[in-house]
Design an enzyme around this catalytic site. Structure first.
Site, PDB file in Angstrom:
ATOM      1  N   HIS A 101      57.573 -33.193 -17.289  1.00 16.76           N
ATOM      2  CA  HIS A 101      58.316 -34.210 -16.541  1.00 16.76           C
ATOM      3  C   HIS A 101      57.370 -35.408 -16.377  1.00 16.76           C
ATOM      4  CE1 HIS A 101      60.040 -30.458 -14.747  1.00 16.76           C
ATOM      5  NE2 HIS A 101      61.154 -31.152 -14.618  1.00 16.76           N
ATOM      6  N   ASP A 104      54.941 -34.945 -13.617  1.00 15.98           N
ATOM      7  CA  ASP A 104      53.923 -33.890 -13.752  1.00 15.98           C
ATOM      8  C   ASP A 104      52.629 -34.494 -14.271  1.00 15.98           C
ATOM      9  OD1 ASP A 104      56.048 -32.091 -13.462  1.00 15.98           O
ATOM     10  OD2 ASP A 104      56.182 -31.708 -15.616  1.00 15.98           O
TER      11      ASP A 104
HETATM   12  C1  XLS Z   1      64.403 -25.959 -12.627  1.00 16.85           C
HETATM   13  C2  XLS Z   1      64.466 -26.316 -14.031  1.00 16.85           C
HETATM   14  C3  XLS Z   1      63.544 -27.424 -14.477  1.00 16.85           C
HETATM   15  C4  XLS Z   1      63.960 -27.987 -15.809  1.00 16.85           C
HETATM   16  C5  XLS Z   1      63.339 -29.286 -16.157  1.00 16.85           C
HETATM   17  O1  XLS Z   1      64.960 -24.970 -12.177  1.00 16.85           O
HETATM   18  O2  XLS Z   1      64.269 -25.147 -14.766  1.00 16.85           O
HETATM   19  O3  XLS Z   1      62.232 -26.998 -14.483  1.00 16.85           O
HETATM   20  O4  XLS Z   1      63.691 -27.078 -16.847  1.00 16.85           O
HETATM   21  O5  XLS Z   1      63.590 -30.252 -15.213  1.00 16.85           O
END
Ligand code: XLS
Ligand code: CA
Ligand code: CA
Length: 436
Positions: A101, A104
């Site tokens: 993300h 991140d």
């Molecule tokens: C959350 C999601 C997230 C997505 C990406 O539950 O799994 O991590 O994969 O935003």
């Protein structure tokens, strides 16, 4: 250059006889299975958020995982250190892909312009590290759910200013994903849903979600980003109800809004089970519609019942998942992203390796078993037999659209009570166990 995982070298394939916990027993990247190398079939990716930014916090307590790249007082230095640690990890583990993300990899600043500058700086480094190591980006995404401004959603927020903020964020995240050669871009609607209908205009929010996705498609075309767009379904959590509930709901929504040619699905195991489906169910629904793009490989815990994002270890699940992937002809842009986190008590850096090695071996075994099942053709033959009535006679005429209710009534009056056949579920389950 500082080494973040000292004492751990490149993880090797040592085969089933090895008792070295830091070696692969089943995943042999170059081994050819069903016409392709394991690496090409499985396309493993490491996720940045859990593996490098996860703290081990849960609703009852703060983080337990202390990482050598954490430097709360110097966020940009820490972001660079974290990225270098991540690339050391990818290289030692021997995966070829990663996912992140925007927030991140680079910390948010006081305003969007400054935040974007920070992101550009980290992306410069990521570009260089990708070049140095040969790593590629499976997909990028936007975190439009953690910051306070997104508490009532991003594209489904009651405020147009928040909608605009989210759009600006996706625009930038798509640009940096393109810059890093990303094969895809994921939309996970973190808070696109509601907690109570007493304060929610559901129809309007759904229309806004479609408008937002259309804008993303338009912008993707404008900048000529050639990655695949995906939506990742999830039924609930953090909100009580999420609009992208499961694969079937998302597909219906995309078709309704004319977006189904542009957007595929990223199916997560733990989200399928939260929706009260098997992992394979959501994979199959997506694949049957030609829309299974990529997979978030993890598992939940049926006794806990929330999104625990654990590493996949269940061979039954990995086998059925890989059967579905093989059946659709394999991944093109997608792959298996370990959207999974080590447990709160797994506090050592070494645990990150154990977790990924286990997940990769579990999927390698699933692949080998699924390839053998496909090659033997026993399940296919039984399936063919079960549906053979559709190959000729009235079955074929129904499928070709040549008959209606009147002809079928005449057929039934003439032929009387239909013959019935056993579903043979227990026999099939026994047969599957023979392969495991
Ligand atoms: C959350 C999601 C997230 C997505 C990406 O539950 O799994 O991590 O994969 O935003
Ligand atoms: Ca996910
Ligand atoms: Ca999840």
């Amino acid at each position: 250059m500082r080494e973040y995982f000292p004492g751990i070298g490149k993880i090797a394939f040592e085969g089933g006889c090895s008792d070295n916990p830091l070696a692969f027993k089943h995943y042999n990247a170059e081994e050819v299975v069903a016409g392709k190398t394991m690496a090409d079939h499985l396309r493993f990716a490491v996720c940045y958020w859990h593996t490098f930014k996860g703290t081990g916090s849960d609703p009852f307590g703060p983080g337990t995982l202390i990482r050598p790249w954490d430097e709360p007082e110097r966020p940009m230095e820490a972001a660079e250190a974290c990225l270098r640690a991540a690339f050391e990890f990818f290289t030692k583990l021997g995966v070829g892909l990663w996912c992140f993300h925007d927030r991140d990899i680079a910390p948010e600043a006081d305003n969007l312009a400054e935040t974007n500058k920070r992101l550009d700086k980290i992306v410069d480094l990521a570009e260089q590290l990708q070049q140095d190591t040969g790593m590629k980006l499976l997909w990028g995404t936007t975190n439009a759910f953690s910051h306070r401004r997104f508490m009532a959603g991003a594209s489904t927020n009651p405020s147009p200013a928040v909608f605009a903020y989210a759009a600006s964020q996706v625009k930038k995240a798509m640009e940096v994903t393109q810059r890093l050669g990303g094969a895809g871009y994921v939309f996970w609607g973190g808070r696109e849903g509601y907690d109570t209908l007493l304060n929610t205009d559901l129809k309007r929010e759904l229309d806004h979600l479609a408008r937002f996705l259309q804008m993303a498609v338009d912008y993707k075309q404008k900048i000529r980003f050639d990655g695949q767009l995906y939506i990742e379904p999830k039924p609930k959590e953090p909100t009580k109800h999420q609009y992208d509930f499961d694969a079937a709901t998302v597909i219906g929504f995309l078709v309704q809004h004319g977006l189904d040619k542009e957007i595929k699905l990223n199916v997560e195991a733990n989200h399928a089970t939260l929706a009260a489906h098997d992992f394979q169910h959501d994979l199959m629904v997506a694949a049957a519609n030609g829309m299974l793009g990529s997979i978030d490989a993890n598992r939940g815990d049926l006794l806990i019942g929330w999104d625990t994002d654990q590493f996949p270890t269940n061979l039954y699940d990995t086998t059925l998942a890989m059967l579905t992937v093989l059946k659709m002809g394999g991944f093109t842009t997608g792959g298996l992203n370990f959207d999974a986190k080590v447990r709160r008590q797994s506090i050592d850096l070494e645990d990150l390796f154990h977790a990924h090695i286990g997940g990769m071996d579990a999927f390698a075994r699933g692949l080998k078993i699924a390839a053998k099942i496909t090659e033997d053709g026993k399940f296919d033959a039984l399936l063919k037999q079960r549906y053979c009535g559709w190959e000729e006679g009235v079955g074929a005429r129904i499928e070709r659209g040549e008959v209606g209710f009147e002809e079928l009534e005449a057929y039934t009056l003439k032929h009387g009570e239909p013959a019935v056949q056993s579903g043979r579920q227990e026999m099939l389950e026994n047969l599957l166990n023979e392969y495991l």
